[in-house]
Design a protein around this motif. Structure first.
Motif, PDB file in Angstrom:
ATOM      1  N   ASP A   1      -0.745  -4.544   8.906  1.00  0.00           N
ATOM      2  CA  ASP A   1      -2.027  -4.942   9.644  1.00  0.00           C
ATOM      3  C   ASP A   1      -1.545  -5.255  11.342  1.00  0.00           C
TER       4      ASP A   1
ATOM      5  N   LYS B   1     -10.396   5.554   3.809  1.00  0.00           N
ATOM      6  CA  LYS B   1      -9.770   4.706   4.490  1.00  0.00           C
ATOM      7  C   LYS B   1      -9.660   3.608   3.038  1.00  0.00           C
ATOM      8  N   THR B   2      -8.666   2.695   2.935  1.00  0.00           N
ATOM      9  CA  THR B   2      -8.780   1.625   2.016  1.00  0.00           C
ATOM     10  C   THR B   2      -9.703   0.390   2.473  1.00  0.00           C
ATOM     11  N   THR B   3      -9.955  -0.456   1.552  1.00  0.00           N
ATOM     12  CA  THR B   3     -10.572  -1.784   1.933  1.00  0.00           C
ATOM     13  C   THR B   3      -9.695  -2.727   1.927  1.00  0.00           C
ATOM     14  N   GLU B   4      -9.413  -3.601   2.951  1.00  0.00           N
ATOM     15  CA  GLU B   4      -8.806  -4.686   2.732  1.00  0.00           C
ATOM     16  C   GLU B   4      -9.211  -5.958   1.867  1.00  0.00           C
TER      17      GLU B   4
ATOM     18  N   GLN C   1      -3.738   0.192  -3.288  1.00  0.00           N
ATOM     19  CA  GLN C   1      -3.944  -1.091  -2.010  1.00  0.00           C
ATOM     20  C   GLN C   1      -3.946  -2.378  -2.725  1.00  0.00           C
TER      21      GLN C   1
ATOM     22  N   GLN D   1      -2.844  -0.761   5.071  1.00  0.00           N
ATOM     23  CA  GLN D   1      -4.028   0.093   4.902  1.00  0.00           C
ATOM     24  C   GLN D   1      -3.341   1.537   5.034  1.00  0.00           C
TER      25      GLN D   1
ATOM     26  N   CYS E   1       0.846  -1.177  -0.097  1.00  0.00           N
ATOM     27  CA  CYS E   1      -0.034  -0.083   0.078  1.00  0.00           C
ATOM     28  C   CYS E   1       0.944   1.181   0.105  1.00  0.00           C
TER      29      CYS E   1
ATOM     30  N   ASP F   1      -3.910  -6.394   3.166  1.00  0.00           N
ATOM     31  CA  ASP F   1      -4.513  -5.791   4.121  1.00  0.00           C
ATOM     32  C   ASP F   1      -3.684  -4.718   4.796  1.00  0.00           C
TER      33      ASP F   1
END
Length: 386
Positions: free
Chosen positions: A287, A243-246, A224, A229, A204, A227
């Motif tokens: 993470d 916010k990014t999505t995992e 991204q 972020q 990311c 996971d």
């Protein structure tokens, strides 16, 4: 008593690795031990190293990052293998002796110093327009020729170089996904025969640019895969604006780049482009943070840290006078406070955590935080004075 949680090869974060055949060493194999100490990376800073000979790059954007990073590794980082780290020879008289490099512990690829900093199996990189955090899959340490930290660091290194050398601005926009694709391909080439090393990593990063309006506005390009972020905070509104999505294959097995993984940037990476404001704070985190702290805890921790810094609670150990501290020093403080908060939960076997919540949703009996490498880059968007 809290039991240790062991991950199995066909499940968990490194689930794609079970395809790799295991080469077992014969019982007569002699294991050689070397007394070379691993390189000890700093656990916090404001910039990651850049080669002295590197050409100076200045973004066309009037905006830049004031950034800092902080790190915590659940176990010491393994030194990179040759040829990425060339150990000094044992004798002054030995042919092709490298005794003159005995104090040089920097890592190299293609004759160039590898940018960024390693943290366990994670890697982070900070520049004035590009920040990133990659999370290498530590299970590769159990495999012959496995080195996830090398993969996470190389991809980030090549990715930053591609972004730095790309020609964009005015009427053309950057393309961070294609930069990541080329970085992925260069990493595969660098770790192929005769220097074959296996690994996988999430990725990311955030690239800062600007639009063509008058006056220009800062534009953030967030990429991204996996996971790790990116979170963007607006302190004046005390809110998370992005916010990014995992991305997951299944629980605890995120999308990842590398050996045996079906994922690749052009097919699986997600790019978000959006306008931000001066003084917005951008966090790039592995993470180790997002599995231990909920979003509202991250937000509150950052806001509290910025307030402490503003009111003079600066790190007394850096030896600087109050007037010598910069915005980047403040961001380093923010990153360190966030790492400290995540570490408290990670080491608590009875804490409630996002990781525990996800596990329960999968029907797994897991409690407490998740002990992992914790890496944070905190950057604040600022406008150049000149």
């Amino acid at each position: 008593m809290h039991a240790l949680r062991l991950r199995i090869p066909n499940k968990g974060k490194f689930g794609v690795l079970h395809q790799l055949p295991v080469r077992r060493l014969p019982s007569s194999t002699i294991y050689r031990c070397f007394s070379i100490r691993p390189v000890q990376e700093p656990n916090a800073g404001t910039t990651t190293p850049v080669p002295d000979e590197a050409p100076h790059f200045k973004s066309k954007s009037p905006y830049y990052f004031e950034a800092g990073y902080a790190l915590y590794a659940k176990r010491p980082s393994r030194p990179f293998p040759p040829p990425f780290l060339s150990y000094p020879s044992a004798s002054f008289s030995e042919p092709l002796s490298t005794y003159n490099k005995s104090r040089d512990r920097r890592s190299y690829v293609n004759g160039e110093m590898i940018r960024g900093v390693t943290n366990g199996d994670d890697a982070v990189l900070v520049s004035d327009s590009f920040i990133g955090a990659n999370d290498g899959v530590g299970a590769w340490a159990t495999r012959e020729k496995g080195h996830a930290a090398l993969w996470s660091r190389l991809i980030l290194h090549f990715w930053a170089l591609e972004a730095e050398r790309a020609k964009y601005g005015d009427s053309s926009e950057p393309d961070p996904v294609s930069y990541l694709q080329r970085a992925y391909e260069q990493t595969k080439q660098a770790t192929s025969e005769p220097n074959e090393w296996y690994g996988t990593t999430t990725a990311c990063a955030a690239l800062l640019g600007s639009d063509t309006n008058n006056p220009p506005h800062p534009i953030l390009y967030v990429t991204q895969l996996g996971d790790s972020q990116i979170i963007v905070l607006r302190p004046r509104n005390r809110e998370i604006i992005f916010k990014t999505t995992e991305q997951w294959h299944w629980f605890d097995c995120p999308r990842q780049l590398g050996t045996n993984s079906p994922d690749n940037p052009m097919s699986n990476a997600v790019l978000d482009r959006f306008e931000i404001e001066e003084d917005d704070v951008i966090l790039a985190m592995t993470d180790g943070v997002v599995d231990n702290l909920w979003d509202h805890e991250v937000l509150q921790n950052v806001l509290d840290s910025m307030e402490k810094w503003k009111n003079g609670a600066k790190n007394a150990e850096d030896g600087k006078e109050p007037g010598e501290h910069s915005y980047a020093d403040g961001m380093r403080f923010v990153a360190q406070e966030l790492v400290n908060a995540a570490r408290v939960i990670a080491e608590d076997p009875f804490a409630e955590s996002p990781y525990m919540e996800k596990a329960v949703d999968e029907g797994l009996s897991i409690e407490g935080g998740k002990l992992d490498d914790i890496s944070v880059v905190a950057a604040q968007c600022k406008r150049r004075k000149v």
